[in-house]
Design a protein around this motif. Structure first.
Motif, PDB file in Angstrom:
ATOM      1  N   VAL A 110       0.846  -1.197   0.000  1.00 14.07           N
ATOM      2  CA  VAL A 110       0.000   0.000   0.000  1.00 14.07           C
ATOM      3  C   VAL A 110       0.885   1.251   0.000  1.00 14.07           C
ATOM      4  CG1 VAL A 110      -1.840  -1.191   1.246  1.00 14.07           C
ATOM      5  CG2 VAL A 110      -0.126   0.089   2.530  1.00 14.07           C
ATOM      6  N   SER A 139      -4.090  -5.354  -2.109  1.00  8.82           N
ATOM      7  CA  SER A 139      -4.071  -3.895  -2.017  1.00  8.82           C
ATOM      8  C   SER A 139      -5.490  -3.391  -2.215  1.00  8.82           C
ATOM      9  CB  SER A 139      -3.098  -3.289  -3.042  1.00  8.82           C
ATOM     10  OG  SER A 139      -2.762  -1.961  -2.685  1.00  8.82           O
ATOM     11  N   ASP A 146      -1.076   1.357  -5.064  1.00  2.77           N
ATOM     12  CA  ASP A 146      -1.970   0.202  -5.170  1.00  2.77           C
ATOM     13  C   ASP A 146      -2.023  -0.304  -6.606  1.00  2.77           C
ATOM     14  OD1 ASP A 146      -2.476   1.055  -2.590  1.00  2.77           O
ATOM     15  OD2 ASP A 146      -4.645   0.830  -2.734  1.00  2.77           O
TER      16      ASP A 146
END
Length: 351
Positions: A110, A139, A146
């Motif tokens: 992330v 993610s 992401d």
């Protein structure tokens, strides 16, 4: 007390009741668990409380099935065990894609939505390395980090957790990626069919991203970042938190560096992650190859004066005491090699 880690198949009537209870607007994950504790079953809770009608569940189920999806209800054998053990486990998940990914060890990647080119490359490198090591990569399908992680892990296995309903496309620019994950990976959503991705849904999504995972890798998290929420939830859930460090002069790394100061594991490359989980080291490919056509002394001065933190071009001219034309030539050569990132305010940094 109800044990969310149970894996036996639910009685069909109880399963349907859990769906109705979970989809009742005023009942969130915590109150869902409290209701099960209080009434002993969702079937009994539905008899005592004003919950949504079965027709609401049937409508959502039909839409989900039309897209090749299904419900994962807490208590189903297919429900992710790592999530089931959480005190605020999602009562129900909508799923489209390869449910086999839920049986694999997962690591989340992330970070910033406004990621730099360097951050984008780092996310792709880490996600690809994790995939090659056998991990699924989770993610939140946001822009930036992401997106890079999902794209890099699409071939090896990626799980995208959505903030809105599983039928909602968000962000719009990731429509093709979301469709690809539905075909090749796995889409998950706690939200009901048709629910827009409202602000309060993103922290709830983040706890699922971390809850699915053995660890969370944070790349380019600013001081106030949703990635920090994910990292803190991961720590609360007993997951490992890994952080890629960055320049203290770059605001995109302020939150990241704070996490390291608070005890997160510093991750220089993917081996710093997979070694924690007992996997053998993998060969790490680095992009710090020597520049082409930049062997003269003046060019070397310019390159030595640059780093990962953005620097004004005018400052490079003054600091290196070379002509603006020389600096421009060096920067252009670096840019053509993919080693330079340009920032607002006529600033540049090395990737």
């Amino acid at each position: 007390m109800f044990d969310g880690s149970e894996t036996c198949e639910l009685d069909p009537g109880e399963r349907r009741a859990r769906l109705r209870l979970a989809r009742t607007p005023r009942i969130g994950p915590v109150s869902f668990h409290e209701a099960l504790d209080h009434f002993g079953s969702a079937r009994r809770a539905c008899q005592e409380l004003d919950v949504v009608p079965d027709s609401r569940i049937a409508h959502e189920e039909q839409g989900l099935a039309a897209r090749g999806g299904q419900f994962l209800v807490l208590g189903d054998s297919a429900y992710p065990p790592a999530l089931a053990a959480l005190p605020d486990a999602p009562p129900v998940l909508s799923a489209i894609g390869d449910l086999g990914l839920l049986a694999r060890e997962t690591v989340a990647v992330v970070g910033a939505r406004n990621a730099s080119m360097a951050g984008y490359r780092l996310a792709a490198d880490f996600a690809a390395g994790l995939g090659q090591a056998g991990f699924a990569v989770a993610s939140g399908l946001a822009r930036g980090i992401d997106t890079a992680a999902h794209e890099a892990a699409l071939a090896t296995g990626t799980i995208a957790v959505l903030a809105g309903g599983i039928d909602q496309v968000y962000p719009p620019q990731n429509a093709s990626l979301q469709a690809a994950i539905a075909r090749q990976g796995l889409l998950l959503s706690e939200a009901a069919w048709g629910s827009p991705p409202v602000a309060r849904a993103f922290p709830r999504r983040n706890r699922i991203v971390s809850g699915l995972s053995k660890g969370v890798v944070v790349i380019e998290a600013a001081a106030k970042s949703g990635s920090l929420i994910t990292a803190h939830r991961a720590a609360e859930q007993g997951r490992e938190v890994f952080v890629v460090p960055g320049s203290p002069l770059d605001c995109r790394y302020e939150g990241s560096n704070t996490l390291i100061r608070e005890g997160a594991i510093l991750a220089r490359d993917v081996n710093d992650i997979i070694s924690v989980f007992g996997r053998p080291p993998a060969p790490v490919q680095r992009s710090d190859k020597p520049a082409k056509k930049l062997h003269d002394t003046e060019a070397a001065k310019v390159m030595e004066a640059m780093g990962s933190a953005p620097t004004a071009v005018d400052e490079l001219v003054r600091r290196c005491q070379v002509s603006a034309a020389t600096v421009a030539e060096v920067l252009l050569a670096l840019e053509l090699e993919g080693r330079l990132e340009r920032h607002r305010g006529n600033r540049v940094s090395l990737i």
